[in-house]
Design a protein around this motif. Structure first.
Motif, mmCIF file in Angstrom:
data_model
loop_
_atom_site.group_PDB
_atom_site.id
_atom_site.type_symbol
_atom_site.label_atom_id
_atom_site.label_comp_id
_atom_site.label_asym_id
_atom_site.label_seq_id
_atom_site.Cartn_x
_atom_site.Cartn_y
_atom_site.Cartn_z
ATOM 1 N N GLN A 170 42.314 42.515 33.560
ATOM 2 C CA GLN A 170 43.563 42.483 32.773
ATOM 3 C C GLN A 170 43.898 41.575 32.334
ATOM 4 O O GLN A 170 43.605 40.338 33.316
ATOM 5 N N GLN A 203 36.242 44.456 29.881
ATOM 6 C CA GLN A 203 37.676 44.536 30.492
ATOM 7 C C GLN A 203 36.144 45.837 31.500
ATOM 8 O O GLN A 203 36.336 47.089 31.447
ATOM 9 N N SER A 215 32.669 43.535 36.084
ATOM 10 C CA SER A 215 32.381 43.085 33.916
ATOM 11 C C SER A 215 32.197 42.087 34.137
ATOM 12 O O SER A 215 31.702 41.481 32.444
#
Length: 382
Positions: free
Chosen positions: A95, A122, A127
């Motif tokens: 995030q 994301q 990721s």
């Protein structure tokens, strides 16, 4: 297609190490009470210390993008090229600091890098591998000369009392459920970065040739497992946080908390191991030829589960070849594989030709990724 080498690595861990006894001094006491199951979770995850980008008042000392930028800067400080030579940046996180713009834009701005192509990724743990594969392919195809791939996590901000108390008051519960408590006592903050180049300098003492990256999603088989932004992980009942009457209402209904579905997590293990076996069967991985195995896992108990399944397959990589720093720095999510590589880089234990296998599973909605590196060590030119 060009060979691609990791020629420098950097990391950033905010603040001093935080011991198990001091964790709630930073995260805060929910409704003024100590956790009823924190010590049990710590016994399971085996973490002894971690780092937080918060001070004890809950005030951030760094943003997520600032941590990533610090890792990028350390990487460049350890390299033989300047910022002006970088022409691609990929950045990953669970995030970002803002809903908009993308995370890579913020990292690009703070890092002071020149105008270039960027890419934001994301997800959860995988990721970081998504960002790295994007950078790898750009350099390999000759599209870019030198790329920086980075990943950063600011998990602790999710765990302040304000993220829970409104929900507890609204639901009438006095304590958090285990699916929320586990992550609060497991995730931590930090960032890592890697420099990728096709031109291996003659005087480079150590580089890591990036042989391949394999990443696969099995989200077609599973509901979300680690999730936030909905009060439920049942796809048929999901109501996104943004569809509530207000952010406050979403928080009161438990749609902001970060949670983990443990039953679903354990059902993902055979899928991850099955993917590993498929890579062994098609000759991409030869377990006996692996010199260092860098596995990402969130808890010591999950490592033991992984070992048990691998032993049953007959394709186990001996535990004395495993390299992991979870106990010392905590679970830094997407940045964890970067920080493992960075520490292995600094250890000076690698020999020319050593083969390194990296493994990053993600419980977000079942992703599995592997990467193979080969150490290239040269004598420095006189």
């Amino acid at each position: 297609m060009q060979d691609v080498f990791i020629t420098a690595a950097g990391g950033f861990l905010p603040g001093e190490p935080v011991s198990n006894d001091d964790m709630e001094e930073y995260l805060g006491f929910i409704h003024g009470k100590a956790s009823r199951c924190g010590k049990m979770i710590l016994r399971q995850n085996g973490i002894q210390s971690r780092h937080y980008a918060l001070d004890k008042s809950g005030t951030p000392n760094y943003s997520n993008a600032e941590m990533a930028s610090n890792a990028v800067q350390q990487t460049l400080n350890r390299s033989r090229i300047s910022k002006a030579n970088i022409d691609f940046l990929s950045a990953a996180t669970t995030q970002g600091d803002m809903l908009v713009p993308g995370f890579a834009s913020l990292v690009h701005h703070i890092s002071g890098l020149p105008p270039m192509e960027i890419a934001s990724f994301q997800s959860v743990c995988a990721s970081g591998m998504m960002a790295l594969k994007n950078a790898f392919l750009n350099v390999r195809a000759g599209e870019k000369r030198a790329a920086i791939s980075c990943a950063s996590e600011f998990s602790s901000r999710w765990f302040r009392p304000g993220f829970y108390e409104e929900y507890l008051d609204n639901s009438g519960q006095t304590d958090l459920s285990s699916d929320a408590e586990f992550l609060r006592w497991t995730l931590s903050d930090g960032a890592g970065a890697l420099l990728l180049e096709s031109d291996l300098k003659d005087d480079a003492e150590l580089s890591l040739k990036l042989d391949w990256i394999d990443l696969c999603s099995y989200a077609d088989r599973f509901d979300p497992c680690m999730y936030a932004g909905s009060s439920s992980n049942d796809i048929r009942q999901v109501q996104a946080w943004s569809s509530y009457s207000s952010p406050s209402e979403a928080s009161a209904q438990g749609a902001i908390m970060l949670k983990q579905d443990f039953d679903l997590l354990y059902r993902m293990f055979p899928t991850w191991v099955g993917h590993y076996l498929s890579l062994v069967e098609n000759g991409k991985i030869t377990p006996d030829e692996v010199d260092y195995f860098l596995p990402h896992y969130s808890a010591h108990s999950l490592k033991q589960r992984m070992i048990k399944l691998l032993q049953q397959t007959g394709a186990m990589i001996p535990e004395n070849k495993w390299f992991n720093n979870l106990a010392q720095i905590g679970n830094t999510g997407s940045a964890s594989i970067y920080l493992m590589i960075e520490e292995l880089f600094r250890s000076q234990s690698l020999s020319d030709g050593d083969r390194i296998l990296c493994f990053v599973p993600e419980s977000g909605q079942c992703i599995v990724s592997f990467m193979q590196l080969t150490a290239v060590r040269r004598e420095r030119s006189k």
